[in-house]
Motif scaffolding. Structure first.
Motif, short mmCIF file in Angstrom:
data_model
loop_
_atom_site.label_atom_id
_atom_site.label_comp_id
_atom_site.label_asym_id
_atom_site.label_seq_id
_atom_site.Cartn_x
_atom_site.Cartn_y
_atom_site.Cartn_z
N SER A 152 0.85 -1.19 0.00
CA SER A 152 0.00 0.00 0.00
C SER A 152 0.88 1.24 0.00
O SER A 152 1.69 1.44 0.92
CB SER A 152 -0.91 0.00 1.23
N TRP A 219 4.61 -10.36 -11.68
CA TRP A 219 3.64 -9.57 -10.91
C TRP A 219 4.30 -8.37 -10.26
O TRP A 219 3.78 -7.25 -10.33
CB TRP A 219 2.97 -10.44 -9.84
N ALA A 225 0.65 -4.21 -9.84
CA ALA A 225 1.05 -4.42 -8.45
C ALA A 225 1.09 -3.12 -7.67
O ALA A 225 1.04 -3.12 -6.44
CB ALA A 225 2.43 -5.08 -8.41
N ARG A 227 -1.05 -0.48 -7.95
CA ARG A 227 -2.32 0.25 -7.99
C ARG A 227 -3.04 0.14 -6.65
O ARG A 227 -3.49 -0.92 -6.25
CB ARG A 227 -3.22 -0.31 -9.10
N THR A 229 -4.12 -0.46 -3.04
CA THR A 229 -3.70 -1.46 -2.05
C THR A 229 -3.90 -2.85 -2.64
O THR A 229 -5.01 -3.18 -3.06
CB THR A 229 -4.50 -1.32 -0.75
N ASN A 230 -2.85 -3.64 -2.68
CA ASN A 230 -2.93 -5.00 -3.22
C ASN A 230 -2.66 -6.01 -2.12
O ASN A 230 -1.77 -5.81 -1.28
CB ASN A 230 -1.90 -5.20 -4.33
N THR A 231 -3.41 -7.08 -2.11
CA THR A 231 -3.29 -8.13 -1.10
C THR A 231 -3.16 -9.48 -1.77
O THR A 231 -3.90 -9.79 -2.70
CB THR A 231 -4.52 -8.14 -0.16
#
Length: 243
Positions: A152, A219, A225, A227, A229-231
């Motif tokens: 994030s 990735w 990756a 953009r 918040t990615n989880t």
């Protein structure tokens, strides 16, 4: 020095600094880390819910030698100055309402030092913000398991099965990054590969870049990756490893 995960459990975090290695360079008169990555957390990054969750567990404390390693030598005295909101005559106050003080904390989960840096304009309506410096741990707690990876605003986090939020373990020589082709994305991809390959058990920092799985590299190098918040859950990581 050979880095081994078993060497990391140095102290009880209630009694000292966990997973932290320090060396001094007498010729230069400074102290520095030999393993732990230093993190500069900007004010905009500190606005995220994840950072605020992490920040909420930090405990205020008196400055000590570990906090001094996080600031320039000339700024060390400011660690001991009160904020202008506490004393308008503080040495760090600027014309009675502005401020450039420092504030010291520690993370009770890992015992690592945190320094907050205040920047407040004089008068009302101007900038009034805090940025932070700390060190990443070199491993998660030995009685816990990696459950989720989160990125994030350029900060990398791990959440464990016990729900503990941690800055992602990171060595100084293996900085992480995303969104381009380079060493940072490869280092992150290698770490995530290690976590997936051990089903969340091996969370020690310092995985060799060559161990990165191609799907993880693709990735971490992609714009997707970076953009918002990615989880990725541990199940997500395991699935990528099988591709």
């Amino acid at each position: 020095m050979t880095f081994e995960s078993a060497d990391l459990n140095l102290t009880d975090p209630t009694k000292g600094y966990l997973n932290f290695v320090l060396y001094t360079e007498a010729r230069l008169g400074i102290a520095s880390t030999s393993l732990n990555a230093e993190l500069d957390i900007q004010a905009s990054q500190a606005e995220t819910p994840l950072f605020q969750e992490w920040m909420s567990r930090l405990e205020r404390c008196e400055p000590n030698a570990m906090h001094c390693t996080l600031v320039e030598p000339a700024k060390i005295p400011a660690l001991f100055h009160p904020c202008v909101t506490e004393d308008k005559d503080s040495p760090s106050a600027v014309r009675g309402s502005g401020c450039v003080c420092r504030r010291t904390f520690y993370d009770p989960e890992f015992g690592l030092p945190v320094v907050g840096e205040h920047f407040k304009h004089v008068g009302e309506g101007g900038t009034d913000q805090w940025s932070y410096k700390t060190y990443a741990p070199l491993d998660l707690r030995p009685d816990d398991t990696f459950a989720r990876f989160i990125v994030s605003r350029g900060l990398f986090w791990a959440r464990t099965e016990k729900g503990v939020l941690s800055i992602l373990p990171q060595k100084r020589s293996h900085p992480y990054n995303i969104g381009y082709g380079g060493g940072g994305p490869h280092a992150l991809a290698a770490y995530l590969t290690q976590v997936a390959a051990t089903d969340g058990q091996n969370t020690a920092a310092g995985t060799d870049h060559t161990e990165a799985h191609p799907d993880f590299v693709a990735w971490t190098q992609s714009s997707a990756a970076d953009r918002g918040t990615n989880t990725l859950t541990l199940s997500d990581l395991n699935e990528r490893l099988r591709r």
